[in-house]
Design a protein around this motif. Sequence first.
Motif, PDB file in Angstrom:
ATOM      1  N   GLY A   3       0.791  -1.226   0.000  1.00 51.98           N
ATOM      2  CA  GLY A   3       0.000   0.000   0.000  1.00 51.98           C
ATOM      3  C   GLY A   3       0.821   1.271   0.000  1.00 51.98           C
ATOM      4  O   GLY A   3       0.265   2.355   0.069  1.00 51.98           O
ATOM      5  N   ASP A   4       2.147   1.166  -0.023  1.00 49.34           N
ATOM      6  CA  ASP A   4       2.980   2.357   0.021  1.00 49.34           C
ATOM      7  C   ASP A   4       2.855   3.140  -1.277  1.00 49.34           C
ATOM      8  O   ASP A   4       2.897   2.581  -2.371  1.00 49.34           O
ATOM      9  CB  ASP A   4       4.447   1.975   0.236  1.00 49.34           C
ATOM     10  N   LEU A   5       2.730   4.455  -1.136  1.00 50.55           N
ATOM     11  CA  LEU A   5       2.718   5.319  -2.303  1.00 50.55           C
ATOM     12  C   LEU A   5       4.151   5.529  -2.779  1.00 50.55           C
ATOM     13  O   LEU A   5       5.072   5.655  -1.980  1.00 50.55           O
ATOM     14  CB  LEU A   5       2.074   6.662  -1.953  1.00 50.55           C
ATOM     15  N   ASN A   6       4.328   5.571  -4.075  1.00 47.75           N
ATOM     16  CA  ASN A   6       5.644   5.807  -4.652  1.00 47.75           C
ATOM     17  C   ASN A   6       6.069   7.243  -4.350  1.00 47.75           C
ATOM     18  O   ASN A   6       5.380   8.186  -4.743  1.00 47.75           O
ATOM     19  CB  ASN A   6       5.571   5.576  -6.166  1.00 47.75           C
ATOM     20  N   PRO A   7       7.204   7.449  -3.660  1.00 47.89           N
ATOM     21  CA  PRO A   7       7.631   8.815  -3.322  1.00 47.89           C
ATOM     22  C   PRO A   7       7.780   9.711  -4.551  1.00 47.89           C
ATOM     23  O   PRO A   7       7.474  10.903  -4.491  1.00 47.89           O
ATOM     24  CB  PRO A   7       8.979   8.594  -2.624  1.00 47.89           C
ATOM     25  N   ALA A   8       8.251   9.139  -5.667  1.00 50.22           N
ATOM     26  CA  ALA A   8       8.418   9.941  -6.881  1.00 50.22           C
ATOM     27  C   ALA A   8       7.072  10.454  -7.380  1.00 50.22           C
ATOM     28  O   ALA A   8       6.960  11.592  -7.850  1.00 50.22           O
ATOM     29  CB  ALA A   8       9.106   9.116  -7.967  1.00 50.22           C
ATOM     30  N   GLU A   9       6.040   9.619  -7.269  1.00 54.19           N
ATOM     31  CA  GLU A   9       4.707  10.031  -7.704  1.00 54.19           C
ATOM     32  C   GLU A   9       4.138  11.092  -6.771  1.00 54.19           C
ATOM     33  O   GLU A   9       3.448  12.018  -7.211  1.00 54.19           O
ATOM     34  CB  GLU A   9       3.788   8.818  -7.779  1.00 54.19           C
ATOM     35  N   VAL A  10       4.427  10.953  -5.478  1.00 50.71           N
ATOM     36  CA  VAL A  10       3.990  11.966  -4.511  1.00 50.71           C
ATOM     37  C   VAL A  10       4.670  13.299  -4.818  1.00 50.71           C
ATOM     38  O   VAL A  10       4.028  14.357  -4.850  1.00 50.71           O
ATOM     39  CB  VAL A  10       4.314  11.523  -3.070  1.00 50.71           C
ATOM     40  N   LEU A  29      13.203  18.197  -0.540  1.00 49.11           N
ATOM     41  CA  LEU A  29      14.271  17.706   0.332  1.00 49.11           C
ATOM     42  C   LEU A  29      13.754  16.680   1.336  1.00 49.11           C
ATOM     43  O   LEU A  29      14.498  15.796   1.772  1.00 49.11           O
ATOM     44  CB  LEU A  29      14.915  18.883   1.074  1.00 49.11           C
ATOM     45  N   ALA A  30      12.472  16.791   1.684  1.00 50.09           N
ATOM     46  CA  ALA A  30      11.919  15.924   2.728  1.00 50.09           C
ATOM     47  C   ALA A  30      11.444  14.574   2.200  1.00 50.09           C
ATOM     48  O   ALA A  30      11.484  13.572   2.915  1.00 50.09           O
ATOM     49  CB  ALA A  30      10.758  16.637   3.426  1.00 50.09           C
ATOM     50  N   ILE A  31      10.980  14.543   0.944  1.00 47.83           N
ATOM     51  CA  ILE A  31      10.434  13.299   0.394  1.00 47.83           C
ATOM     52  C   ILE A  31      11.581  12.434  -0.124  1.00 47.83           C
ATOM     53  O   ILE A  31      12.344  12.860  -0.992  1.00 47.83           O
ATOM     54  CB  ILE A  31       9.425  13.599  -0.733  1.00 47.83           C
ATOM     55  N   PRO A  32      11.730  11.221   0.394  1.00 49.64           N
ATOM     56  CA  PRO A  32      12.883  10.371   0.031  1.00 49.64           C
ATOM     57  C   PRO A  32      12.723   9.721  -1.344  1.00 49.64           C
ATOM     58  O   PRO A  32      12.148   8.645  -1.475  1.00 49.64           O
ATOM     59  CB  PRO A  32      12.881   9.312   1.140  1.00 49.64           C
ATOM     60  N   VAL A  33      13.226  10.382  -2.353  1.00 50.11           N
ATOM     61  CA  VAL A  33      13.151   9.857  -3.721  1.00 50.11           C
ATOM     62  C   VAL A  33      14.505   9.268  -4.088  1.00 50.11           C
ATOM     63  O   VAL A  33      15.544   9.914  -3.929  1.00 50.11           O
ATOM     64  CB  VAL A  33      12.774  10.968  -4.717  1.00 50.11           C
ATOM     65  N   SER A  34      14.496   8.046  -4.581  1.00 48.63           N
ATOM     66  CA  SER A  34      15.748   7.376  -4.920  1.00 48.63           C
ATOM     67  C   SER A  34      16.286   7.855  -6.265  1.00 48.63           C
ATOM     68  O   SER A  34      15.535   8.321  -7.127  1.00 48.63           O
ATOM     69  CB  SER A  34      15.535   5.859  -4.965  1.00 48.63           C
ATOM     70  N   SER A  35      17.583   7.744  -6.428  1.00 46.79           N
ATOM     71  CA  SER A  35      18.244   8.093  -7.690  1.00 46.79           C
ATOM     72  C   SER A  35      18.446   6.830  -8.525  1.00 46.79           C
ATOM     73  O   SER A  35      18.583   5.731  -7.977  1.00 46.79           O
ATOM     74  CB  SER A  35      19.594   8.750  -7.402  1.00 46.79           C
ATOM     75  N   PRO A  36      18.474   6.977  -9.853  1.00 45.81           N
ATOM     76  CA  PRO A  36      18.263   8.220 -10.601  1.00 45.81           C
ATOM     77  C   PRO A  36      16.789   8.597 -10.651  1.00 45.81           C
ATOM     78  O   PRO A  36      15.917   7.729 -10.559  1.00 45.81           O
ATOM     79  CB  PRO A  36      18.791   7.868 -11.995  1.00 45.81           C
ATOM     80  N   LEU A  37      16.526   9.891 -10.781  1.00 46.18           N
ATOM     81  CA  LEU A  37      15.149  10.358 -10.865  1.00 46.18           C
ATOM     82  C   LEU A  37      14.533   9.909 -12.186  1.00 46.18           C
ATOM     83  O   LEU A  37      15.210   9.845 -13.209  1.00 46.18           O
ATOM     84  CB  LEU A  37      15.101  11.886 -10.765  1.00 46.18           C
ATOM     85  N   SER A  38      13.254   9.626 -12.156  1.00 45.68           N
ATOM     86  CA  SER A  38      12.568   9.201 -13.372  1.00 45.68           C
ATOM     87  C   SER A  38      12.475  10.376 -14.348  1.00 45.68           C
ATOM     88  O   SER A  38      12.396  11.537 -13.929  1.00 45.68           O
ATOM     89  CB  SER A  38      11.159   8.710 -13.045  1.00 45.68           C
ATOM     90  N   PRO A  39      12.486  10.097 -15.659  1.00 47.37           N
ATOM     91  CA  PRO A  39      12.354  11.172 -16.647  1.00 47.37           C
ATOM     92  C   PRO A  39      11.101  12.013 -16.436  1.00 47.37           C
ATOM     93  O   PRO A  39      11.120  13.224 -16.639  1.00 47.37           O
ATOM     94  CB  PRO A  39      12.303  10.418 -17.979  1.00 47.37           C
ATOM     95  N   CYS A  40      10.017  11.365 -16.002  1.00 41.73           N
ATOM     96  CA  CYS A  40       8.768  12.093 -15.777  1.00 41.73           C
ATOM     97  C   CYS A  40       8.921  13.098 -14.642  1.00 41.73           C
ATOM     98  O   CYS A  40       8.451  14.237 -14.733  1.00 41.73           O
ATOM     99  CB  CYS A  40       7.639  11.109 -15.472  1.00 41.73           C
ATOM    100  N   LEU A  41       9.602  12.688 -13.568  1.00 39.03           N
ATOM    101  CA  LEU A  41       9.809  13.592 -12.439  1.00 39.03           C
ATOM    102  C   LEU A  41      10.755  14.722 -12.824  1.00 39.03           C
ATOM    103  O   LEU A  41      10.529  15.885 -12.461  1.00 39.03           O
ATOM    104  CB  LEU A  41      10.364  12.820 -11.238  1.00 39.03           C
ATOM    105  N   VAL A  42      11.805  14.402 -13.563  1.00 35.49           N
ATOM    106  CA  VAL A  42      12.738  15.445 -14.012  1.00 35.49           C
ATOM    107  C   VAL A  42      12.011  16.452 -14.897  1.00 35.49           C
ATOM    108  O   VAL A  42      12.199  17.669 -14.772  1.00 35.49           O
ATOM    109  CB  VAL A  42      13.925  14.821 -14.773  1.00 35.49           C
ATOM    110  N   ARG A  43      11.168  15.944 -15.771  1.00 35.38           N
ATOM    111  CA  ARG A  43      10.378  16.822 -16.644  1.00 35.38           C
ATOM    112  C   ARG A  43       9.506  17.754 -15.809  1.00 35.38           C
ATOM    113  O   ARG A  43       9.426  18.963 -16.077  1.00 35.38           O
ATOM    114  CB  ARG A  43       9.516  15.965 -17.565  1.00 35.38           C
ATOM    115  N   THR A  44       8.867  17.200 -14.789  1.00 33.55           N
ATOM    116  CA  THR A  44       8.020  18.002 -13.905  1.00 33.55           C
ATOM    117  C   THR A  44       8.833  19.074 -13.192  1.00 33.55           C
ATOM    118  O   THR A  44       8.397  20.226 -13.064  1.00 33.55           O
ATOM    119  CB  THR A  44       7.328  17.095 -12.869  1.00 33.55           C
ATOM    120  N   MET A  45      10.023  18.711 -12.732  1.00 33.44           N
ATOM    121  CA  MET A  45      10.879  19.665 -12.030  1.00 33.44           C
ATOM    122  C   MET A  45      11.308  20.808 -12.950  1.00 33.44           C
ATOM    123  O   MET A  45      11.324  21.979 -12.546  1.00 33.44           O
ATOM    124  CB  MET A  45      12.107  18.939 -11.472  1.00 33.44           C
TER     125      MET A  45
END
Length: 225
Positions: A3-10, A29-45
């Motif tokens: 049931g854990d939400l994906n931190p990258a999606e959050v 900084l607070a949400i623990p997202v693992s590296s490498p970041l997904s292309p979708c998250l990088v695009r959002t950033m």
Amino acid sequence: MDGDLNPAEVLEFVLREPIEDRLANLLFLAIPVSSPLSPCLVRTMLIRRLASDLSFRSISERSLHSLEYLHHLHHRNDPSYTLRAAYCAVAVECTASFLRSGHSDDDGEFFSAVNRIWNCRIEDLVAAEEEETAGLVSDGLKRARREMEQAVVDSRVRDALKKRNTKEEALEILMIYLKEEILQMGPPFLMILADYCWDFYHKNQSFAVTGGRIDAVVQMVEVLE
């Protein structure tokens, strides 16, 4: 079920929300997202960064870098004409802005910007016709490059460039590009899930949900665990 939400999606959801940059940075900084970041998250950033530039009416070489990175991530095989136009307009403003800086050595700073942006950075793009970054090169960019070269040796061209509202031109086309990019991305997964959970709880009277859509997601996850 996990049931854990994906931190990258959050984080993607958070960065797409209209919250202050300071809060967005703290959450990043607070949400623990693992590296490498997904292309979708990088695009959002990157889109978030450009949207921030737009809201503060601040065009800089950082904006130029963000556009280059977005092209590299998502438009190498599918060139965006709006992205090309935005890149050209931002490059022009990054250069012409030095003519309006009010410093005693405006021309010297302008010459340096022409060399840095057009003779080095964009020259590399033009020379890479068969490479990935070639998609950013447009006829408009080539014309702008010739204009900058002329402005270096002709004060009349510099004066005309100084009088142009290149900042408004860049902000306008950047806004159009961002709207196009956000529409193409569609809503983040967590927003789709939140809408689904919200509708589910409101259609099923046996469930009670407090708070907003994200609270509905959390409660749905708890039920499924």
